[in-house]
Structure formats: structure tokens, C-alpha cells
Design an enzyme around this catalytic site. Structure first.
Site, PDB file in Angstrom:
ATOM      1  NE  ARG A   1      -2.678   1.066   3.478  1.00  0.00           N
ATOM      2  CZ  ARG A   1      -1.738   0.615   4.514  1.00  0.00           C
ATOM      3  NH1 ARG A   1      -1.920   2.809   4.598  1.00  0.00           N
ATOM      4  NH2 ARG A   1      -1.623   0.965   5.875  1.00  0.00           N
TER       5      ARG A   1
ATOM      6  CE  LYS B   1     -12.720   6.168 -19.276  1.00  0.00           C
ATOM      7  NZ  LYS B   1     -12.524   6.721 -17.948  1.00  0.00           N
TER       8      LYS B   1
ATOM      9  CE1 TYR C   1     -17.230   9.213 -15.899  1.00  0.00           C
ATOM     10  CE2 TYR C   1     -15.984  10.313 -14.157  1.00  0.00           C
ATOM     11  CZ  TYR C   1     -16.932   9.339 -14.938  1.00  0.00           C
ATOM     12  OH  TYR C   1     -16.864   8.518 -13.949  1.00  0.00           O
TER      13      TYR C   1
ATOM     14  CG  ASP D   1      -9.015  14.786 -16.611  1.00  0.00           C
ATOM     15  OD1 ASP D   1      -8.534  14.141 -17.708  1.00  0.00           O
ATOM     16  OD2 ASP D   1      -9.929  13.925 -16.229  1.00  0.00           O
TER      17      ASP D   1
END
Length: 382
Positions: free
Chosen positions: A50, A199, A102, A174
Site C-alpha cells: 500500500r 482509458k 466527466y 484532466d
């Protein structure tokens, strides 16, 4: 490193050019949660996945390299990456955002973090006067999508960066739609670059991931601490999948863009289509600005039908194209933003932006262009 001629080599070889310990060309998947220590205060540099994992670290270094950044942090999804950026703000802070973006980003700011008094204003960022008019004493950042989702508005990154520098604001961009292959916001003055790696970076619709890239070491450390503390980390196997996807990013994008231009031209001349939103069309409003700050147009486009009754027919009868959410994969997908990606945006805002019952979005893939256009002809007509 910013010269595009180097991009393909770095994408294929990654930051480390394989594993320098064993000679493995494919960087290994370190599928482990924890790492052993040789003794007290004697660590290999890896303690718990982590916090840091070698496979994820290789991916982060590769993404930073491609974006001309000093560091990148990998997340379990694009939304997790955006969420980490919001954690940089505190109670009462204000953020200005592109109004056409988005739907998940809108939901985060307008619903989830509104409960924590991180306030937001959505404006048309293609006009910098709108940004200036929205500034308050508590504004801390400007968040852009360019091209935007789904109507492909293009914002001048350098112009907004100047506003940010003058007012001591963070500029967050973005860059999912164009990727570092076509656009490098950090070079244009952005402070943080976000990707939904799900994506184009992954490129095969088989993995979720997100990234934040920066040039400021203190920002990188703050975001890394947020990532470690909140736990939305990317697994080793998913990191490897993205590394593999990045190797063909430039090839996939060039082919998909070639297809997208031809499809946009077909739709632009179609009697049943009212308007095409694609930055690669020379008569599109953002065409020249996009050319000045990017080296490509991408392969996502939207189009408005003259008759909304065609929508069910198109979505039900496409055969080569697939009716599914998401974008950026090798398969061509068609989406209905009104009830899918932008369902949580209030009706009055959707209508103002043109995200209505007439609008469809295409993520163009790398199939044969003849098959794609024939599929569209069959369901839309000519």
C-alpha cells in the site's frame, strides 16, 4: 525529454527498460502485500505494497517520464485520482471547474465534497473572462478538461495557467482524452495532470487505474501520503497491465485517430446528423487552439442527431460498434451521455450544455474503417 521523437521509445521500454536484476524484458509483477526485512531498521526500501510496490513504482516512473513530470502517483481508478486532488483542499476552499466535463467529476465536487464545504463553480473555461468573474478570495484551484467531455470544448491551458500563477492557484488538467502522446499540460503551465488510466493508457478495456502527475516535489509527497493513507492504490497486476498497454499507446492512438477523422467527416456529411463535436474537424470551434497546444486530436467524438427517435435504433442495432460506457480502448464504443456518463448532472445544466436526448458519444477504436462506417450507415443512414 520533451521532444516527441523520444516518446515512442520511452513508452515501449518504460522507465527501467525491463528488470535490471534478472534481465526480464517484461517488468515483473511483484504480487505481494508485504516484504521481509533483513533486520531491525534494515529495509530493502519496500515494506508494504500500500506504501510502495516495485511494479507500481515502475509504472509511476514511466507515466511521469511520458508527461515530463518529476513524479506520478498511481491510483485504483481515475475517480480515486481526482478524489486525492480534492483532499489537497480544506473546509471553505473554492474550486473553479470546466462546466462540460466527466459526470463523475461533477458528482464528486457538486455532491460528495460539497458535504465537506469544498465549494465549486462550473463555468465555460473556453472564455477566461468567465474564470476571472468566478474568482473569490477562497478560490484555490482551477480544474480543466480539454478537450471536454462530451462536447469537446477546448480551453487555452497556457492562458489559464497565467491566471493561476497570478492568483497563486493550482491548475489541474484532466489529460485523459489526449494522453501525454498528444498533449503535455505540465509543459503549458499546469501544476497537476490527471489521467483515467482505464482509458487510453490501458487501452484494452480490461483494467481500472488513475494517475496524478506533478513537477512540484512537495505536491507529489502530499499526494503520495494521501494515496497511502486513504488506500486507493493500484495493485501490482493492474500496474503491469497498464505498463503493457502503454507500450502500444502511440500506435493505437494514431490508428484510432485516423479512423476518428474519417468517421467525423462521414457524420458531418450525414443528412440525419445535426452537428459533430470533434476537434479534428477544421471548421470545429476549438480546432486551431487545440493545434497550438496539442499534437493530435484524439479519437473521441460526439454527434447530435436531428431525430432523437433514432437513438434506440442505433444503440440496439450496431454490430461492429459496441453500446457500452467508457472510452479509449481498441474497440469502438458508443455511449448515451444523457442517461449514462452524465446522468447525475442536473437537467437544466445538461440542457444548457447540449447533453440531451439527441447526443451520442463515440470512442473510436482500431477496427477496419470500412466496417465501422458501414455499421454507422446501416443504423443512421446516409
Amino acid at each position: 525529454m520533451s521532444n516527441k521523437k523520444y516518446f515512442e521509445t520511452y513508452a515501449v521500454r518504460g522507465a527501467s527498460c525491463g528488470d535490471n536484476v534478472t534481465g526480464s524484458i517484461s517488468y515483473p509483477i511483484y504480487q505481494t502485500a508485504t516484504f521481509k526485512h533483513a533486520g531491525l531498521n534494515n529495509s530493502t526500501g519496500y515494506d508494504y505494497s500500500r506504501v510502495k510496490n516495485p511494479t507500481t513504482e515502475e509504472l509511476e516512473k514511466t507515466v511521469a517520464l511520458l508527461e515530463n513530470g518529476k513524479g506520478a502517483i498511481a491510483f485504483s481508478s481515475g475517480v480515486a485520482a481526482i478524489t486525492a486532488c480534492i483532499y489537497l483542499f480544506k473546509f471553505g476552499d473554492h474550486v473553479i471547474l470546466s462546466d462540460d466535463l466527466y459526470g463523475g467529476s461533477f458528482r464528486l465536487f457538486n455532491q460528495t465534497f460539497k458535504n465537506f464545504e469544498v465549494n465549486s463553480t462550473f463555468v465555460d473555461t473556453t472564455d477566461t473572462n468567465n474564470i476571472l468573474n468566478a474568482l473569490t478570495k477562497k478560490t484555490r484551484a482551477i480544474f480543466l478538461e480539454t478537450p471536454s467531455n462530451p462536447t469537446m470544448k477546448v480551453t487555452d491551458i497556457s492562458a489559464v495557467a497565467k491566471i493561476c500563477k497570478k492568483n497563486n492557484l493550482l491548475l489541474i488538467v484532466d489529460n485523459t482524452f489526449l494522453t501525454p502522446y498528444y498533449q503535455k499540460p505540465l509543459d503549458l503551465g499546469a501544476d497537476l495532470v490527471i489521467h483515467s488510466g482505464t482509458k487510453y493508457l490501458g487501452g484494452h478495456n480490461d483494467v481500472l487505474s488513475g494517475f496524478v502527475v506533478a513537477n512540484d516535489e512537495s505536491l507529489i509527497e502530499r499526494l503520495r501520503n494521501i494515496n497511502m493513507s486513504t488506500g486507493a492504490v493500484l495493485s501490482a497486476f493492474d500496474s503491469w497491465l497498464i505498463l503493457r498497454g502503454i507500450k502500444t499507446l502511440h500506435i493505437r492512438l494514431d490508428r484510432a485517430q485516423e479512423n476518428a477523422i474519417k468517421i467525423a467527416q462521414f457524420l458531418n456529411n450525414n443528412t440525419n446528423v445535426e452537428k459533430v463535436y470533434y476537434v479534428g474537424l477544421e471548421d470545429f470551434e476549438g480546432y486551431e487552439l487545440n493545434k497550438s497546444q496539442a499534437t493530435g486530436f484524439g479519437s473521441t467524438l460526439s454527434f447530435r442527431l436531428k431525430d432523437k427517435n433514432l437513438v434506440p435504433k442505433i444503440l440496439e442495432e450496431v454490430k461492429v460498434i459496441t453500446f457500452a460506457e467508457s472510452l479509449g480502448g481498441v474497440e469502438t464504443l458508443i455511449t448515451y451521455p444523457y442517461t449514462q456518463t452524465h446522468a447525475d448532472i442536473p437537467e437544466q445544466i445538461k440542457q444548457r450544455l447540449g447533453i440531451d436526448e439527441y447526443l451520442l458519444r463515440l470512442s473510436v477504436g482500431v477496427e477496419n474503417i470500412y466496417d465501422l462506417i458501414e455499421d454507422l450507415k446501416r443504423v443512421i443512414g446516409v
